[in-house]
Design an enzyme around this catalytic site. Structure first.
Site, PDB file in Angstrom:
ATOM      1  N   GLU A 267      35.549  32.030  39.796  1.00  0.00           N
ATOM      2  CA  GLU A 267      36.927  32.130  39.642  1.00  0.00           C
ATOM      3  C   GLU A 267      37.533  33.246  38.768  1.00  0.00           C
ATOM      4  O   GLU A 267      36.779  33.656  37.877  1.00  0.00           O
ATOM      5  CB  GLU A 267      37.185  30.925  38.579  1.00  0.00           C
TER       6      GLU A 267
ATOM      7  N   CYS B  40      35.285  33.484  28.749  1.00  0.00           N
ATOM      8  CA  CYS B  40      34.355  33.979  29.627  1.00  0.00           C
ATOM      9  C   CYS B  40      33.532  35.528  28.946  1.00  0.00           C
ATOM     10  O   CYS B  40      32.539  35.370  29.382  1.00  0.00           O
ATOM     11  CB  CYS B  40      35.151  34.477  30.894  1.00  0.00           C
TER      12      CYS B  40
ATOM     13  N   LYS C  86      30.997  38.215  39.381  1.00  0.00           N
ATOM     14  CA  LYS C  86      31.647  37.734  38.432  1.00  0.00           C
ATOM     15  C   LYS C  86      31.240  38.069  37.100  1.00  0.00           C
ATOM     16  O   LYS C  86      32.257  38.481  36.014  1.00  0.00           O
ATOM     17  CB  LYS C  86      31.371  36.089  38.400  1.00  0.00           C
TER      18      LYS C  86
END
Ligand code: UDX
Ligand code: ADP
Length: 478
Positions: A169, A280, A224
């Protein structure tokens, strides 16, 4: 294989908005979001769309359109897995706090529990999509658990089989709906071409095909971590330059504009501030650091770790600077903290710079009145690991003031927060803080009074003409 039923495990900041947009854009697909946390599910089902558990601009409208039509929220995890053609794993993966890799590696206990639950409850062929931010090679662990549960060939009419995809994501909180509706790219990693195609067809309903990138599993997972590490590295770089600007008379905003017009550098992510927060950046970099050490690359590990060190340093630097400007002590002093979320337009406080800065000031004995338009007081209390107090309505302070013990309370408005304060610290760039009436606020403060603008949101001239001393990050003119 055409996907008709999707189950998403984890109704958090990633799972909730992502599934709401998929359901909105794919009316023929039934989407069920499940979570063990029944309060969270109840909040997603709340008739009042203003009370969804995640605050995100535009989310209420998307949920309003799809909920009850093809978007459902439930606690029946096994039931939803059993019916699904595709299961997204979107559960939390915080940094481990103890054991092997503590402080760096991700805690995969929830991901593993999910894989085992899918292995138990799935029927027929199920495509399992890894959506949480995970260390590289986690898909392998998920695959191993699922493969052990597969039916041997020829067992029954519809054997239980699995394939695993990685679909990281890239949404940023505060702009999640826009990021999901018009993504720069969608990344799908996997080995099984048919499963990749099935997921690509879901996104293909609203994302142009040239924005759907297909890679192998490990490249997808590593991309990512690398994307987040590069973004975070830009913030630490500009914050390091901000400190130098303050000592030399340069202005970090001018430097950012000058370098950002170089098309090779680009203008985004050059906003100096109190350091990055969010669920994150720090976690992903620490994951990268752990991986590099594991694979015998200590120099690479040190390189990335310094991005996190600089970020922590920047936060402590700001709290130190506040203490120094306030004559070397904030004991018993009233300080207004404007903004507690890690960025504007979210109610998320994970790794928020306000946490570290507030803790430093509490440690120095300050009395903090904290204002944030969206963060719940109970969340602030958990983050500061300290209960709030009730200030005296007359004096706006507490009996602890001169005992040296720090304390805090929430203020319902900016005016309340600044009443009797010696200084205002702006730690989140909420639009509200860009349009304050400094003449009025200055009247409510104790003089001499300061404004510490860690987000560069207020106008220097306006604050100074109200008789306040102004500091902003990376400004060497002060
Ligand atoms: C980030 C990534 O952007 C996203 O792609 C990924 O999926 C998850 O992590 P998020 O943490 O939600 O998203 O927000 P982001 O906008 O990236 O901001 C992270 C932190 O950096 C915030 O604390 C923000 O205030 C800070 N920041 C950002 C700066 O200090 N300066 C900038 O120029 C940009
Ligand atoms: P993110 O930002 O990655 O979405 P959150 O913490 O906001 O992280 O959300 C993760 C959600 O996953 C939480 O609501 C948590 O209750 C849920 N969760 C964790 N493990 C499981 C599980 N085994 N089954 C169902 N839900 C789970």
């Amino acid at each position: 294989m055409t996907i008709r039923r999707i189950c998403c495990i984890g109704a958090g900041y990633v799972g909730g908005p992502t599934m709401a947009v998929i359901a909105d854009r794919c009316p023929d697909v039934q989407v069920i979001v499940v979570d063990l946390n029944d309060q969270r599910i109840a909040a997603w089902n709340d008739a009042d769309l203003g009370r969804l558990p995640v605050y995100e601009p535009g989310l209420d409208a998307v949920v309003g359109r799809a909920r009850g039509r093809n978007l459902f929220f439930s606690t029946d995890v096994d039931g939803a897995i059993g019916e699904a053609d595709m299961v997204f794993i979107s559960v939390n993966t915080p940094t481990k706090v103890k054991g092997l890799g503590a402080g760096q590696a991700s805690d995969l206990r929830w991901v593993e529990a999910c894989a085992r639950q899918v292995a138990k409850a799935a029927t027929g062929h199920t495509i399992v999509v890894e959506k949480s931010t995970l260390p590289v090679r986690t898909a392998e662990a998920i695959k191993t658990i699922l493969e052990a549960a597969q039916d041997p060939p020829g067992n029954g009419d519809v054997p239980r089989t699995f394939s695993v995809l990685s679909n990281p994501e890239f949404l940023a909180e505060g702009t999640a709906i826009r990021d999901l509706e018009t993504p720069d790219r969608v990344l799908i990693g996997g080995e099984d071409e048919r499963s990749i195609q099935s997921l690509a067809a879901v996104y293909g309903q609203w994302v142009p095909d040239d924005r759907i990138l297909r890679t192998n599993l490990w490249s997808s997972e590593l991309s990512k971590l690398t994307a987040n590490a590069f973004l975070a590295q830009r913030i630490s770089s500009i914050n390091s330059v901000a400190a130098l600007c303050e000592s030399t008379g340069a202005d970090v905003r001018e430097v950012a504009r000058a370098i950002g017009t170089d098309s090779r550098i680009g203008p985004k992510f050059l906003q100096s501030g109190p350091g990055f927060g969010g669920s994150c950046f720090q976690k992903d970099i620490l994951n990268l650091v752990y991986l590099c050490r594991h694979f015998g690359l200590p120099e690479v590990a040190d390189y990335w770790e310094s991005v996190v060190h600089l970020n922590t340093w920047q936060q402590h630097r700001i709290s130190r600077l506040v203490v120094q400007r306030l004559f070397g002590t904030v004991t018993g002093k009233r300080l207004a903290i404007l903004g507690f979320a890690f960025k504007a337009d979210t109610n998320d406080t994970r790794e928020a710079p306000a946490i570290r800065i507030s803790r430093d000031l509490l440690e120095e004995g300050a009395q903090l009145a904290i204002h944030d338009p969206k963060v719940e007081p109970s969340q602030i209390s958990r983050d500061l690991r300290l209960e709030s107090v009730v200030p005296d309505p007359e004096t706006g302070t507490t009996s602890q003031a001169l005992s040296g013990q720090g304390s805090w309370w929430t203020a319902g408005s900016v005016e309340q927060a600044v009443a009797g304060a010696d200084a205002v610290l702006i730690l989140t760039e909420w639009t509200l803080y860009r349009h304050l009436d400094w003449k009025d606020l200055a009247q409510r403060m104790r003089r001499p009074a300061w404004v510490f603008d860690a987000r560069s949101v207020v106008d220097r001239a306006e604050v100074q003409s109200a008789g306040l001393t102004y500091w902003r990050v990376g400004d060497g003119a002060q």
